[in-house]
Design a protein around this motif. Structure first.
Motif, PDB file in Angstrom:
ATOM      1  N   LEU B  27      20.598 -29.623  31.148  1.00  0.00           N
ATOM      2  CA  LEU B  27      20.919 -30.324  30.797  1.00  0.00           C
ATOM      3  C   LEU B  27      20.581 -30.963  29.523  1.00  0.00           C
ATOM      4  O   LEU B  27      20.560 -30.939  28.972  1.00  0.00           O
ATOM      5  N   ASP B  28      18.672 -30.365  29.789  1.00  0.00           N
ATOM      6  CA  ASP B  28      18.684 -31.295  28.551  1.00  0.00           C
ATOM      7  C   ASP B  28      18.243 -30.396  27.372  1.00  0.00           C
ATOM      8  O   ASP B  28      17.542 -30.435  26.681  1.00  0.00           O
ATOM      9  N   ALA B  29      18.365 -29.400  27.513  1.00  0.00           N
ATOM     10  CA  ALA B  29      18.583 -28.345  26.361  1.00  0.00           C
ATOM     11  C   ALA B  29      19.532 -28.363  25.517  1.00  0.00           C
ATOM     12  O   ALA B  29      19.677 -28.348  24.144  1.00  0.00           O
ATOM     13  N   GLY B  32      18.685 -32.497  24.874  1.00  0.00           N
ATOM     14  CA  GLY B  32      17.747 -32.222  24.089  1.00  0.00           C
ATOM     15  C   GLY B  32      16.569 -31.930  24.016  1.00  0.00           C
ATOM     16  O   GLY B  32      17.091 -31.113  22.922  1.00  0.00           O
ATOM     17  N   ASP B  33      15.556 -31.512  24.630  1.00  0.00           N
ATOM     18  CA  ASP B  33      14.084 -30.489  24.299  1.00  0.00           C
ATOM     19  C   ASP B  33      14.202 -29.687  25.391  1.00  0.00           C
ATOM     20  O   ASP B  33      12.441 -29.410  25.363  1.00  0.00           O
ATOM     21  N   SER B  34      14.815 -28.884  26.162  1.00  0.00           N
ATOM     22  CA  SER B  34      14.856 -28.265  27.270  1.00  0.00           C
ATOM     23  C   SER B  34      13.802 -28.586  28.384  1.00  0.00           C
ATOM     24  O   SER B  34      12.928 -27.154  28.819  1.00  0.00           O
ATOM     25  N   ASP B  35      12.875 -29.688  28.906  1.00  0.00           N
ATOM     26  CA  ASP B  35      11.520 -29.784  29.498  1.00  0.00           C
ATOM     27  C   ASP B  35      11.663 -30.756  30.742  1.00  0.00           C
ATOM     28  O   ASP B  35      10.559 -30.644  31.405  1.00  0.00           O
ATOM     29  N   HIS B  36      13.221 -31.350  30.591  1.00  0.00           N
ATOM     30  CA  HIS B  36      13.005 -32.562  31.635  1.00  0.00           C
ATOM     31  C   HIS B  36      12.881 -31.718  33.210  1.00  0.00           C
ATOM     32  O   HIS B  36      11.970 -32.594  33.918  1.00  0.00           O
ATOM     33  N   GLY B  37      13.468 -30.739  33.723  1.00  0.00           N
ATOM     34  CA  GLY B  37      13.280 -30.190  34.577  1.00  0.00           C
ATOM     35  C   GLY B  37      11.688 -29.867  35.313  1.00  0.00           C
ATOM     36  O   GLY B  37      11.367 -29.768  35.832  1.00  0.00           O
ATOM     37  N   GLY B 180      16.711 -42.786  23.445  1.00  0.00           N
ATOM     38  CA  GLY B 180      15.916 -40.792  23.845  1.00  0.00           C
ATOM     39  C   GLY B 180      16.105 -40.253  23.447  1.00  0.00           C
ATOM     40  O   GLY B 180      16.700 -40.540  22.416  1.00  0.00           O
ATOM     41  N   ARG B 181      15.970 -38.980  23.209  1.00  0.00           N
ATOM     42  CA  ARG B 181      16.298 -37.917  22.294  1.00  0.00           C
ATOM     43  C   ARG B 181      17.794 -37.606  22.053  1.00  0.00           C
ATOM     44  O   ARG B 181      17.593 -36.852  21.195  1.00  0.00           O
ATOM     45  N   ALA B 182      18.148 -37.699  23.156  1.00  0.00           N
ATOM     46  CA  ALA B 182      19.826 -37.371  22.903  1.00  0.00           C
ATOM     47  C   ALA B 182      20.418 -38.227  21.502  1.00  0.00           C
ATOM     48  O   ALA B 182      21.316 -37.983  21.312  1.00  0.00           O
TER      49      ALA B 182
HETATM   50 MG   LIG Z   1      13.102 -33.477  27.660  1.00  0.00          MG
END
Ligand SMILES: [Mg+2]
Ligand SMILES: Nc1ncnc2c1ncn2[C@@H]1O[C@H](COP(=O)(O)OP(=O)(O)O)[C@@H](O)[C@H]1O
Ligand SMILES: Nc1ncnc2c1ncn2[C@@H]1O[C@H](COP(=O)(O)OP(=O)(O)O)[C@@H](O)[C@H]1O
Ligand SMILES: [Mg+2]
Ligand SMILES: [Mg+2]
Ligand SMILES: [Mg+2]
Lengths: 332, 213, 332, 213
Positions: B27-29, B32-37, B180-182
């Motif tokens: 979902l963050d990818a 966002g930047d692919s790190d939330h998990g 946020g990033r989104a």
């Molecule tokens: Mg992130």
């Protein structure tokens, strides 16, 4: 995922082990995960601290040293550092004159540095901050997270670092950093996505004939997707986006950085620089100084960012001042 | 709510976040930047470790420790936000080995307030708040409706909170991110579910699961 | 093909335009396609000339300047320069003390430099040559083309360049360059193929879980294909291949370069350096100096090369001597 | 062979190399560095330009100019090799506007000798030599057999040379390279046709085509 790593969780730590081995003149604290200039703290010298997620190398650890940063706080890949790191860095570099945080404008960076500033303040350390938000691909607005901090971060760190080295006080160093940020604008284009070690696959799929326009430095998609175009047109659209933000006008001097995002070869960056230089000349802007290379990267992303900073004699003097760090080095 | 339930909740949350790491990162990818998990898994794993080595006297101390651990282990946007929320929850709870469902509800709201104060997000900005705020409202409403005596009341309120969080999470899909990033994606953020709202749902669902048993 | 270029045929020329704009202290002759140090020729100073196909940036043009090369002759991408370029460079830098050619051992490079040496000799210029053939992935034999010249080229150029700067004569400079080459061994691993602008697609296909072992710097396949392995194992196998060639023994000093092939991010190179440093320490070899970064590249190839050079006090003194070029800069 | 035929040959070679640029580059991608097609096309394109602006008195001067142009425009391994071969051919031919088939054959062999002297390759090394050497042998044999009077003899000999070059080119497939870039691949060079032998065949085929018309 094709990377020279051992395990996704260990990348940042193991790269710091390598950094420490390669640069015995830096103090790398693996426990606190901070990189500190050997001579720190120096009595009376303002301590310059930056940090952010890893994956942007050489920024920030590669900018620690004489005339630039006193400490860097590398977070996990694309994840801002935690307050503990930043406080540890402040304690390591504060020579009684306080510290200046150089913070890229991301929600996470801003909050973690802010929390750290409060904690450092509790410890009696005076903390000033510079917020970098040079990326004109993102519209500025008080209702959103605002613009991102990208390529200008290096300029802020270099120029504010030179002033700190001269012995200026924290307020003056922070004010100058802010002035550099305000004089700068950046815009980036990606040809491929990047792959974080943790995710293991590219953040997005980009067809062979398309590019992402207006990307940041965290592998996120850009503002829009477009047909891939020749370098000349890419240079033109990038520069137009930047000049629309009016960092510099005809007749003025500029510092220009053509920066690779990690996987773009130098030959392409020089080619782009040639295009940009020609366009700026036509626009009546004089490039007083330039850098071409990989300075603020986004892991293995193929792409480039352009940063233009209006320069005056003071900024140029500080830009030219001696710097000795792993990634920037001149005058010494 | 006692220490055992507090621990059970955080444990269940850690399990859920570990199991859903990839999903959250995907979902963050997208926006966002692919790190939330990875961030959440690292944080709640650290909370588990911290709690294993501690003997907090009451649920308040449990959540304060959890919050402090999240702040110092996660980083990113989610670390300070969830960390502050849990710290505020912990500090809002009365001393003692056990707190009632109403006090816990007030604590949850204190957590939300801390998160909003820090992050400045309003409902509709496509953030954690979009799941957290309706969850707290639903919790309060359920308590008001059914009463809050014993863990039965808390269980029902937690169930309501989890349901509302899920709804809030799903409602983030059509939103354009403003925080946020989104938010950098502008209109391209529309059509994707917010990762932070998703982890918030997982955390409230873990509360409901822990309270149910 | 995703590149910041205008047209495949124009890449080398347009990148030189950018190089010229970025480095006003270099003389870039677009007609002759050579890059010359501003002060050249200097009376009595030996002129150091290198060159080869383009696509290895910053090598060689990025190594032109004080304490290193006097001129670089960039050929087309992966195509050695023609004799005319090399002769033009010799004329531009000969200050009466002759020139030294630093030639990587490829059939094309050797023949073109040899032809140029004859032509320059006809013009009364004394020409000495250093042949670099450090790549131990290729077996040495008089029946074949022999070993390739790769990462050690930069060391030869730096160290011989420092001696030339000190005023040594051409024979001594060439002899030292040859000594550096003999003291060096390199080995490279690729994770992806690279794409030349002219070909427009990768030179080979490499599955997600495989790597090419023993590649050169021209995008060619390596000696063999293997399963991708963790960085530690890659560092081990690379170093084993190098140490088998005995460039350095326990108790001795070394200069070590962990070099990126173009698309590998710095964070991975530092991680690898950490592994290599640990392994060399266990082997009793002391790393006296190191470099980590992209110096001898292969366009957009993801990969790395390791170079180990036995160091003695003379080599270290010359390594530390001032250098001011676009890509290497210290001591000034 | 007169100036017109010399020009026609080089023109036909330039056409063939332009048409086969991608094919030659693909062959070079497999065991080299993906530039042979581009190198040859650039070189023979430059030869065409150079000849267009020159008025050579005889075929010798044509080939000397072609060789010099190749040396100064191609680079890589193929530039000096083909360049030296053409220069040697040009210099070996007697002065005059026309040379006979035997003299031309001797010139071709002088070219081969120059190429071998410069590159040091023997037959079987998987190089240009594997197509060039049998081509020259076949040319000589054809002349010996059928006589070399007029352009008819040259045409037949050139046809034989092209055929032998093709055969030599195909015979490079199973060879392990011992010279040039392909030698770095060791056994992995086996099973691929040598790009340089392929361009040599194209050049001899162009000779046969030009001589036939
Ligand atoms: Mg992130
Ligand atoms: N200002 C904010 N207020 C509330 N939540 C926010 C805010 N900014 C970001 N978030 C939440 O954080 C999530 C991203 O967290 P994470 O990926 O861990 O951090 P980062 O964005 O720094 O990489 C978003 O999906 C969003 O829900
Ligand atoms: N020593 C040699 N003698 C004869 N031919 C050679 C020799 N070395 C290489 N070649 C030929 O050159 C061809 C490659 O030419 P090219 O790709 O243009 O140059 P490079 O190898 O420098 O990239 C090979 O396919 C081979 O036929
Ligand atoms: Mg992040
Ligand atoms: Mg080549
Ligand atoms: Mg080739």
């Amino acid at each position: 995922m094709k990377k020279f790593i051992n395990h996704p969780d260990a990348v940042v730590r193991e790269a710091l082990v390598g950094l420490a081995a390669a640069h015995p003149d830096l103090r790398v604290d693996l426990e606190q995960q901070i990189v500190v200039r050997a001579e720190a703290p120096r009595a009376g010298k303002v301590g310059l601290i930056s940090g952010g997620g890893s994956g942007h190398e050489p920024m920030h650890a590669g900018f620690v040293g004489l005339g630039m940063l006193d400490a860097a706080c590398p977070g996990e890949v694309f994840t801002s550092p935690v307050p503990d790191q930043i406080v540890a860095a402040a304690k390591a570099v504060d020579g009684g004159a306080g510290v200046v945080h150089i913070v890229k404008n991301y929600t996470g960076d801003v909050m973690n540095f802010q929390m750290a500033a409060e904690l450092s303040g509790d410890e009696g350390i005076e903390v000033h901050s510079v917020l970098v938000d040079d990326d004109v691909a993102v519209e500025d607005s008080t209702w959103t997270a605002g613009r991102r901090g990208t390529g200008a971060t290096m300029l802020v760190e270099k120029i504010a670092g030179a002033l700190a080295e001269e012995g200026a006080d924290a307020a003056a160093v922070a004010a100058l950093g802010t002035r550099v940020n305000e004089a700068s604008a950046s815009f980036a284009i990606a040809l491929t996505a990047c792959t974080t070690p943790a995710a293991g696959r590219p953040g997005f799929e980009l067809p062979e004939d398309e590019m992402e326009v207006g990307v940041g430095i965290h592998g996120e998609p850009g503002r829009r997707r477009e047909q891939l175009r020749p370098a000349r047109e890419i240079a033109t659209m990038t520069l137009e986006a930047i000049l629309a933000a009016k960092p510099v006008a005809a007749g003025e001097d500029a510092i220009v950085v053509v920066n690779g995002l990690g996987a773009t070869p130098l030959i392409e960056l020089y080619l782009l620089y040639g295009e940009v230089a020609g366009l700026l000349e036509s626009a009546g802007v004089r490039i007083a100084r330039n850098l071409v290379g990989n300075y603020v990267t986004s892991l293995d992303m193929a792409g480039m960012s352009l940063t233009v900073c209006r320069a005056d004699p003071e900024l140029l003097r500080l830009w030219d001042a001696p710097v000795r760090t792993p990634a920037l080095r001149w005058g010494v | 709510m006692d220490v055992a339930l507090a621990r059970a909740w955080l444990d269940a949350a850690a399990d859920a976040l570990a199991a859903r790491t990839e999903e959250l990162t995907s979902l963050d990818a997208a926006i966002g930047d692919s790190d939330h998990g990875v961030n959440m898994n690292r944080g709640f794993g650290a909370v588990r470790t911290a709690l294993a080595g501690a003997s907090p006297a009451g649920p308040g101390a449990v959540f304060t420790l959890a919050g402090t651990t999240l702040v110092s282990k996660v980083g990113g946007a989610s670390g300070p936000l969830y960390g502050s929320a849990f710290r505020a929850l912990g500090k809002a709870l009365p001393e003692g080995a056990e707190v009632d469902a109403a006090a816990f509800g007030a604590g949850l709201r204190a957590g939300l307030d801390a998160l909003v104060k820090l992050g400045g997000a309003a409902p509709g900005d496509k953030t954690i708040v979009d799941a957290y705020a309706p969850a707290v409202d639903a919790y309060d409403a359920a308590l008001r409706e059914h009463g809050g005596d014993g863990d039965g009341g808390l269980a029902a309120a937690a169930r309501a909170a989890a349901g509302a969080a899920a709804e809030g999470m799903r409602a983030t899909v059509p939103l354009q991110a403003r925080k946020g990033r989104a938010s950098y994606l502008g209109e391209r953020s529309i059509g994707h579910q917010d990762p932070g709202a998703t982890s918030t749902w997982l955390i409230f669902q873990a509360l409901a699961d822990a309270a149910a048993t």
